[in-house]
Design an enzyme around this catalytic site. Structure first.
Site, PDB file in Angstrom:
ATOM      1  N   ASP A  29      59.148  28.830  34.019  1.00  0.00           N
ATOM      2  CA  ASP A  29      58.260  29.867  34.542  1.00  0.00           C
ATOM      3  C   ASP A  29      56.812  29.402  34.382  1.00  0.00           C
ATOM      4  O   ASP A  29      56.421  28.880  33.342  1.00  0.00           O
ATOM      5  CB  ASP A  29      58.493  31.187  33.803  1.00  0.00           C
ATOM      6  CG  ASP A  29      57.885  32.361  34.554  1.00  0.00           C
ATOM      7  OD1 ASP A  29      58.643  33.212  35.039  1.00  0.00           O
ATOM      8  OD2 ASP A  29      56.641  32.412  34.681  1.00  0.00           O
ATOM      9  N   ILE A  30      56.031  29.594  35.430  1.00  0.00           N
ATOM     10  CA  ILE A  30      54.642  29.130  35.434  1.00  0.00           C
ATOM     11  C   ILE A  30      53.780  29.939  34.461  1.00  0.00           C
ATOM     12  O   ILE A  30      52.732  29.482  34.032  1.00  0.00           O
ATOM     13  CB  ILE A  30      54.076  29.217  36.881  1.00  0.00           C
ATOM     14  CG1 ILE A  30      52.925  28.260  37.088  1.00  0.00           C
ATOM     15  CG2 ILE A  30      53.678  30.629  37.254  1.00  0.00           C
ATOM     16  CD1 ILE A  30      52.523  28.111  38.554  1.00  0.00           C
ATOM     17  N   ASN A  87      65.040  41.244  37.435  1.00  0.00           N
ATOM     18  CA  ASN A  87      64.237  42.385  37.872  1.00  0.00           C
ATOM     19  C   ASN A  87      64.574  42.695  39.330  1.00  0.00           C
ATOM     20  O   ASN A  87      64.792  41.775  40.127  1.00  0.00           O
ATOM     21  CB  ASN A  87      62.751  42.053  37.732  1.00  0.00           C
ATOM     22  CG  ASN A  87      62.352  41.800  36.282  1.00  0.00           C
ATOM     23  OD1 ASN A  87      62.846  42.475  35.378  1.00  0.00           O
ATOM     24  ND2 ASN A  87      61.490  40.836  36.056  1.00  0.00           N
ATOM     25  N   VAL A  96      58.679  38.214  42.851  1.00  0.00           N
ATOM     26  CA  VAL A  96      59.125  37.220  43.837  1.00  0.00           C
ATOM     27  C   VAL A  96      60.434  37.704  44.462  1.00  0.00           C
ATOM     28  O   VAL A  96      61.435  37.900  43.762  1.00  0.00           O
ATOM     29  CB  VAL A  96      59.315  35.837  43.185  1.00  0.00           C
ATOM     30  CG1 VAL A  96      59.855  34.848  44.199  1.00  0.00           C
ATOM     31  CG2 VAL A  96      58.003  35.333  42.595  1.00  0.00           C
ATOM     32  N   HIS A 100      66.444  35.887  41.085  1.00  0.00           N
ATOM     33  CA  HIS A 100      66.333  34.913  39.997  1.00  0.00           C
ATOM     34  C   HIS A 100      66.624  35.595  38.681  1.00  0.00           C
ATOM     35  O   HIS A 100      66.399  36.794  38.521  1.00  0.00           O
ATOM     36  CB  HIS A 100      64.936  34.278  39.963  1.00  0.00           C
ATOM     37  CG  HIS A 100      63.824  35.273  39.930  1.00  0.00           C
ATOM     38  ND1 HIS A 100      63.387  35.940  41.070  1.00  0.00           N
ATOM     39  CD2 HIS A 100      63.081  35.754  38.907  1.00  0.00           C
ATOM     40  CE1 HIS A 100      62.410  36.771  40.737  1.00  0.00           C
ATOM     41  NE2 HIS A 100      62.217  36.678  39.427  1.00  0.00           N
ATOM     42  N   MET A 101      67.117  34.797  37.752  1.00  0.00           N
ATOM     43  CA  MET A 101      67.430  35.272  36.413  1.00  0.00           C
ATOM     44  C   MET A 101      66.467  34.589  35.439  1.00  0.00           C
ATOM     45  O   MET A 101      66.373  33.364  35.424  1.00  0.00           O
ATOM     46  CB  MET A 101      68.886  34.909  36.086  1.00  0.00           C
ATOM     47  CG  MET A 101      69.347  35.297  34.702  1.00  0.00           C
ATOM     48  SD  MET A 101      71.028  34.682  34.416  1.00  0.00           S
ATOM     49  CE  MET A 101      71.980  35.954  35.235  1.00  0.00           C
ATOM     50  N   HIS A 102      65.741  35.388  34.659  1.00  0.00           N
ATOM     51  CA  HIS A 102      64.901  34.839  33.598  1.00  0.00           C
ATOM     52  C   HIS A 102      65.775  34.524  32.392  1.00  0.00           C
ATOM     53  O   HIS A 102      66.600  35.352  31.998  1.00  0.00           O
ATOM     54  CB  HIS A 102      63.851  35.874  33.144  1.00  0.00           C
ATOM     55  CG  HIS A 102      62.867  36.282  34.189  1.00  0.00           C
ATOM     56  ND1 HIS A 102      61.555  35.878  34.180  1.00  0.00           N
ATOM     57  CD2 HIS A 102      62.994  37.078  35.288  1.00  0.00           C
ATOM     58  CE1 HIS A 102      60.911  36.412  35.214  1.00  0.00           C
ATOM     59  NE2 HIS A 102      61.767  37.141  35.908  1.00  0.00           N
TER      60      HIS A 102
HETATM   61  P1  AMP Z   1      59.808  38.547  38.699  1.00  0.00           P
HETATM   62  O1  AMP Z   1      58.727  39.423  38.158  1.00  0.00           O
HETATM   63  O2  AMP Z   1      61.158  38.807  38.062  1.00  0.00           O
HETATM   64  O3  AMP Z   1      59.851  38.520  40.206  1.00  0.00           O
HETATM   65  O4  AMP Z   1      59.472  37.103  38.188  1.00  0.00           O
HETATM   66  C1  AMP Z   1      58.797  36.162  38.931  1.00  0.00           C
HETATM   67  C2  AMP Z   1      58.423  35.086  37.962  1.00  0.00           C
HETATM   68  O5  AMP Z   1      58.137  33.920  38.715  1.00  0.00           O
HETATM   69  C3  AMP Z   1      57.197  35.393  37.112  1.00  0.00           C
HETATM   70  O6  AMP Z   1      57.545  35.323  35.734  1.00  0.00           O
HETATM   71  C4  AMP Z   1      56.197  34.304  37.506  1.00  0.00           C
HETATM   72  O7  AMP Z   1      55.448  33.829  36.408  1.00  0.00           O
HETATM   73  C5  AMP Z   1      57.105  33.229  38.066  1.00  0.00           C
HETATM   74  N1  AMP Z   1      56.517  32.369  39.086  1.00  0.00           N
HETATM   75  C6  AMP Z   1      55.828  32.737  40.195  1.00  0.00           C
HETATM   76  N2  AMP Z   1      55.473  31.657  40.924  1.00  0.00           N
HETATM   77  C7  AMP Z   1      55.966  30.581  40.264  1.00  0.00           C
HETATM   78  C8  AMP Z   1      55.932  29.182  40.504  1.00  0.00           C
HETATM   79  N3  AMP Z   1      55.315  28.670  41.572  1.00  0.00           N
HETATM   80  N4  AMP Z   1      56.548  28.364  39.609  1.00  0.00           N
HETATM   81  C9  AMP Z   1      57.151  28.875  38.521  1.00  0.00           C
HETATM   82  N5  AMP Z   1      57.239  30.183  38.243  1.00  0.00           N
HETATM   83  C10 AMP Z   1      56.640  31.034  39.099  1.00  0.00           C
END
Ligand code: AMP
Ligand code: ZN
Length: 109
Positions: A29-30, A87, A96, A100-102
């Site tokens: 995660d960025i 989420n 996003v 995706h799974m954190h």
């Molecule tokens: P969500 O809130 O579950 O949609 O999580 C989206 C996650 O994607 C967030 O934790 C962001 O920090 C992460 N994110 C967004 N853009 C990027 C990227 N280019 N590379 C890595 N992580 C990203």
């Protein structure tokens, strides 16, 4: 432009990839909220859990858990534990729109 995660999957945008197979990409995660914070992303674009199709996606979504537990074992965090979060929708914290799974472990912000 396609969604940001599709761009990363297509290697048109950079990411710190920690695992890849035919169906799933995992990258850091960025904006990490803990010492370990990666995103497990199915390569197929499915916008949200609301779009998960029973006929098409059940195996794929199940494999996210298998990859998560393998990475947890590899990173030696099974004992300390970890959190898997998906989420859904803006009110559910989804930013996003690509499922995706954190995987988060360690100290929390
Ligand atoms: P969500 O809130 O579950 O949609 O999580 C989206 C996650 O994607 C967030 O934790 C962001 O920090 C992460 N994110 C967004 N853009 C990027 C990227 N280019 N590379 C890595 N992580 C990203
Ligand atoms: Zn996408």
């Amino acid at each position: 432009m396609a969604c940001i995660f599709c761009e990363i999957i297509a290697k048109r945008q950079p990411a710190d990839v920690v695992y890849e197979d035919d169906d799933i990409l995992v990258f850091k995660d960025i904006n990490p909220t803990a010492p370990i914070h990666v995103l497990l992303v199915p390569k197929a674009h499915v916008a949200t859990v609301n779009d998960v199709d029973e006929a098409q996606h059940v195996g794929l979504m199940g494999r996210l858990f298998v990859v998560a537990k393998k990475l947890a074992a590899q990173w030696d965090i099974v004992g300390q534990g970890y959190r898997l979060t998906v989420n859904v929708g803006r009110g559910g914290g989804q930013i996003v729109d690509h499922v995706h799974m954190h995987l988060v472990s360690g100290r929390h912000r």
